[in-house]
Design an enzyme around this catalytic site. Structure first.
Site, PDB file in Angstrom:
ATOM      1  N   CYS A 180       9.361  31.156  12.026  1.00  0.00           N
ATOM      2  CA  CYS A 180       9.517  31.959  13.250  1.00  0.00           C
ATOM      3  C   CYS A 180       8.259  32.683  13.725  1.00  0.00           C
ATOM      4  O   CYS A 180       7.875  32.542  14.881  1.00  0.00           O
ATOM      5  CB  CYS A 180      10.642  32.973  13.048  1.00  0.00           C
ATOM      6  N   ARG A 191       8.597  25.934   5.496  1.00  0.00           N
ATOM      7  CA  ARG A 191       7.948  25.831   6.801  1.00  0.00           C
ATOM      8  C   ARG A 191       6.854  26.896   6.943  1.00  0.00           C
ATOM      9  O   ARG A 191       7.093  28.079   6.726  1.00  0.00           O
ATOM     10  CB  ARG A 191       8.985  25.963   7.926  1.00  0.00           C
ATOM     11  N   LYS A 217      23.385  16.648   6.601  1.00  0.00           N
ATOM     12  CA  LYS A 217      23.747  18.072   6.684  1.00  0.00           C
ATOM     13  C   LYS A 217      25.228  18.218   6.972  1.00  0.00           C
ATOM     14  O   LYS A 217      25.916  19.068   6.395  1.00  0.00           O
ATOM     15  CB  LYS A 217      22.962  18.749   7.817  1.00  0.00           C
ATOM     16  N   ALA A 269       0.612  44.484   2.318  1.00  0.00           N
ATOM     17  CA  ALA A 269      -0.547  43.598   2.422  1.00  0.00           C
ATOM     18  C   ALA A 269      -0.398  42.471   1.412  1.00  0.00           C
ATOM     19  O   ALA A 269       0.265  42.621   0.390  1.00  0.00           O
ATOM     20  CB  ALA A 269      -1.819  44.392   2.149  1.00  0.00           C
ATOM     21  N   ARG A 279      17.176  37.340   8.754  1.00  0.00           N
ATOM     22  CA  ARG A 279      16.072  36.905   7.909  1.00  0.00           C
ATOM     23  C   ARG A 279      16.608  35.942   6.873  1.00  0.00           C
ATOM     24  O   ARG A 279      17.647  36.216   6.254  1.00  0.00           O
ATOM     25  CB  ARG A 279      15.440  38.101   7.174  1.00  0.00           C
TER      26      ARG A 279
HETATM   27  N1  LIG Z   1      15.388  30.356  10.729  1.00  0.00           N
HETATM   28  C1  LIG Z   1      15.352  31.629  11.049  1.00  0.00           C
HETATM   29  O1  LIG Z   1      15.157  32.515  10.218  1.00  0.00           O
HETATM   30  C2  LIG Z   1      15.576  32.046  12.485  1.00  0.00           C
HETATM   31  C3  LIG Z   1      15.830  33.409  12.768  1.00  0.00           C
HETATM   32  C4  LIG Z   1      16.047  33.779  14.092  1.00  0.00           C
HETATM   33  C5  LIG Z   1      15.996  32.823  15.103  1.00  0.00           C
HETATM   34  N2  LIG Z   1      15.734  31.519  14.794  1.00  0.00           N
HETATM   35  C6  LIG Z   1      15.710  30.548  15.893  1.00  0.00           C
HETATM   36  O2  LIG Z   1      16.940  29.826  15.857  1.00  0.00           O
HETATM   37  C7  LIG Z   1      16.739  28.462  16.262  1.00  0.00           C
HETATM   38  C8  LIG Z   1      17.247  27.526  15.185  1.00  0.00           C
HETATM   39  O3  LIG Z   1      16.431  27.719  14.038  1.00  0.00           O
HETATM   40  P1  LIG Z   1      16.849  27.093  12.631  1.00  0.00           P
HETATM   41  O4  LIG Z   1      15.889  27.643  11.649  1.00  0.00           O
HETATM   42  O5  LIG Z   1      18.306  27.246  12.431  1.00  0.00           O
HETATM   43  O6  LIG Z   1      16.514  25.545  12.897  1.00  0.00           O
HETATM   44  P2  LIG Z   1      17.041  24.305  12.044  1.00  0.00           P
HETATM   45  O7  LIG Z   1      16.077  23.212  12.319  1.00  0.00           O
HETATM   46  O8  LIG Z   1      17.293  24.718  10.646  1.00  0.00           O
HETATM   47  O9  LIG Z   1      18.463  23.972  12.690  1.00  0.00           O
HETATM   48  C9  LIG Z   1      18.660  23.289  13.892  1.00  0.00           C
HETATM   49  C10 LIG Z   1      19.817  22.316  13.669  1.00  0.00           C
HETATM   50  O10 LIG Z   1      20.247  21.787  14.912  1.00  0.00           O
HETATM   51  C11 LIG Z   1      20.614  20.428  14.698  1.00  0.00           C
HETATM   52  N3  LIG Z   1      20.642  19.761  16.012  1.00  0.00           N
HETATM   53  C12 LIG Z   1      19.584  19.456  16.809  1.00  0.00           C
HETATM   54  N4  LIG Z   1      20.031  18.899  17.957  1.00  0.00           N
HETATM   55  C13 LIG Z   1      21.387  18.859  17.880  1.00  0.00           C
HETATM   56  C14 LIG Z   1      22.417  18.405  18.743  1.00  0.00           C
HETATM   57  N5  LIG Z   1      22.131  17.868  19.940  1.00  0.00           N
HETATM   58  N6  LIG Z   1      23.692  18.512  18.342  1.00  0.00           N
HETATM   59  C15 LIG Z   1      23.982  19.060  17.145  1.00  0.00           C
HETATM   60  N7  LIG Z   1      23.058  19.495  16.269  1.00  0.00           N
HETATM   61  C16 LIG Z   1      21.771  19.411  16.638  1.00  0.00           C
HETATM   62  C17 LIG Z   1      19.563  19.914  13.732  1.00  0.00           C
HETATM   63  O11 LIG Z   1      19.970  18.747  13.061  1.00  0.00           O
HETATM   64  C18 LIG Z   1      19.434  21.119  12.799  1.00  0.00           C
HETATM   65  O12 LIG Z   1      20.332  21.036  11.712  1.00  0.00           O
HETATM   66  C19 LIG Z   1      15.254  28.341  16.567  1.00  0.00           C
HETATM   67  O13 LIG Z   1      15.056  28.542  17.941  1.00  0.00           O
HETATM   68  C20 LIG Z   1      14.647  29.486  15.785  1.00  0.00           C
HETATM   69  O14 LIG Z   1      13.444  29.945  16.347  1.00  0.00           O
HETATM   70  C21 LIG Z   1      15.542  31.107  13.520  1.00  0.00           C
END
Ligand SMILES: NC(=O)c1ccc[n+]([C@@H]2O[C@H](COP(=O)([O-])OP(=O)(O)OC[C@H]3O[C@@H](n4cnc5c(N)ncnc54)[C@H](O)[C@@H]3O)[C@@H](O)[C@H]2O)c1
Length: 470
Positions: free
Chosen positions: A277, A344, A37, A269, A158
């Protein structure tokens, strides 16, 4: 002059946050631990499909407002505000797994050489902000308390419209019990709150800011997702009743949505919600409630209706095809919703896996999905026509807009059967039937049992019901 910002975790949320904050003028360093990434981000591209994000990353890198690294220490030294955006996947007990949050918190404490505001953007169990502060204090000792402040800043973007959602949000929520940290966090958001977005055309209203306590902000996120998921499950429950009585759910929800107290959004629906999420956040909120000895029946109901919706689609197919063993099913759309390649908790994948489990052969086409490692028996095809070739039934599972322009007669000619199951209620049934299909939607009056005539007595009108609609 922008603020110096570090964003830890450059996944879906983190890469959008980093690119957008750089776009509005901050100096941003994104930290990412996954080498592939990181390489993709450094080359100027997003590691997943998200409209508009590649451009922002490329221009941020070119203007030196944005960079990506795996060097945590460097990121902490060159920032004053750190956004925590790592994943919080569902844990075995239903609560969110905060292992990554703990790892990042420890690393922050170990690299805290000057004052930082730590902003949690990850969706975290209620109380995590408080716990995070205690953990850092524990590592640094009581004197370390003055070297940081904690803010909860839930993210509502979103996937598929993440850049627009972040730059033009309905609201920004900042929760902190520390006025200094709260103020600095609001400063970072100032260009977005005032809608001073470079390159943006037209005047937009200022964005409302809710400043509140840490715990309240954490709850706002869970409550918002739970409400939206419940709204969809509500529409799905009514759709099932529509299938019994022969009513059309698309018209029912249109009629409901015109009431401004209800609103028409998130009232579609279909196959139900999925993605990373809703399911995770509802499960975490239910677990929190249970910890306090409370059983949240509405939340449980929303989850159970959603699960049963996926089974309902498979049961309906069985009813129409008579046997699924040996049946060939074409699934159109695999991502959990259009405009993303995110698989997911995708309802489409769940339906595909259930069909394969019952002996069906499943071919699928999705405009963005190129591999399905979790369900290897799905045959992924390069277009809709090839996916439909020889099929007994089509299941429209993700409502990508381009499916609406697929040539239906050609699709029908390529099949051996004639069933078109529009599990997203995306098509006009008449057009589908004109192309030679049997059309089935969800709650669209195509009841499998004949409509029943229900005898009823005239009820005296309740004065509270106000103006009657006959
Ligand atoms: N995806 C969505 O639509 C969305 C919307 C709102 C909130 N969220 C919340 O946001 C958070 C992140 O979601 P996401 O979908 O972006 O997850 P994701 O898995 O796509 O991204 C997380 C990233 O963090 C990296 N990572 C993990 N540990 C790390 C570290 N120690 N140092 C550096 N990088 C590290 C991972 O490699 C990964 O790329 C979650 O809590 C989720 O619930 C997600």
């Amino acid at each position: 002059m922008g603020e110096r910002v570090a964003v830890i975790g450059s996944g879906y949320v983190g890469s959008v946050v980093a690119a957008c904050l750089a776009h509005v003028g901050h100096d941003v360093v994104g930290v990412e631990s996954n080498p592939e990434k990181l390489a993709t981000l450094r080359s100027g591209a997003a590691p997943f499909h998200e409209p508009g994000l590649d451009n922002l990353i490329t221009s941020g890198l070119a203007h030196r407002k944005l960079r990506f690294t795996d060097d945590f220490c460097d990121a902490m030294d060159s920032s004053d505000v750190v956004f925590v955006c790592v994943g919080t996947p569902p844990g075995p007990d239903g609560d969110a797994d905060t292992t990554a949050i703990r790892g990042v918190t420890v690393a922050i404490a170990q690299n805290l050489r000057h004052y930082h505001v730590i902003i949690t953007k990850s969706t975290v169990p209620i109380g995590t902000g408080f716990w995070l502060g205690s953990l850092i204090e524990d590592i640094l000792g009581p004197a370390g308390r003055d070297r940081f402040g904690v803010v909860s800043n839930p993210e509502f973007l979103r996937e598929g419209s993440a850049v627009q959602d972040f730059l033009h949000p309905d609201r920004v929520v900042l929760g902190s019990d520390d006025p200094k940290a709260q103020e600095i966090a609001a400063t970072v958001y100032r260009p977005i709150l005032e809608q001073r977005i470079p390159g943006d055309i037209g005047k937009r209203d200022v964005v409302p800011l809710l400043q509140t306590k840490l715990t309240t902000a954490e709850m706002v996120k869970y409550a918002s997702n739970a409400f939206l998921a419940t709204k969809i499950s509500f529409a799905n429950e009514i759709a099932r009743l529509c299938d019994f009585v022969g009513a059309d759910i698309t018209e029912v929800t249109a009629g409901m949505g015109l009431d401004t107290r209800i609103g028409g959004r998130f009232l579609d629906a279909g196959l139900g919600w999925g993605g990373s999420c809703f399911g995770k956040d509802l499960s975490a909120l239910i677990t929190t409630a249970n910890e306090y000895g409370y059983r949240p029946r509405i939340l449980e109901g929303a989850v159970s209706v959603n699960e049963s919706q996926r089974k309902y689609v498979v049961d309906q197919l069985l009813g129409h095809l008579k046997t699924l063993r040996g049946a060939k099913v074409c699934i159109l759309g695999l991502a959990f919703k259009p405009h993303t390649d995110d698989l997911r908790d995708s309802p489409a994948l769940d339906v595909a896996a259930r069909l394969i489990g019952k002996g069906a052969f499943v071919a699928a086409y999705d405009p963005m999905v190129t591999a399905v490692p979790d369900v290897p028996d799905i045959r992924l095809m390069p277009d809709a026509i090839r996916a439909a070739t020889g099929a007994d039934a089509i299941v429209l599972a993700t409502d990508w807009p381009q499916f609406l322009t697929v040539r239906l007669t050609e699709l029908r000619r390529s099949m051996r059967g004639d069933l078109f199951f529009d599990s997203r209620n995306n098509f006009d049934p008449i057009l589908v039937e004109q192309a030679g299909f049997r059309y089935v939607g969800i709650g669209r009056g195509g009841a499998t049992t004949p409509p029943r005539v229900i005898a009823h007595r005239e009820q005296p009108r309740n004065a509270d019901q106000g103006v009657g609609v006959r």
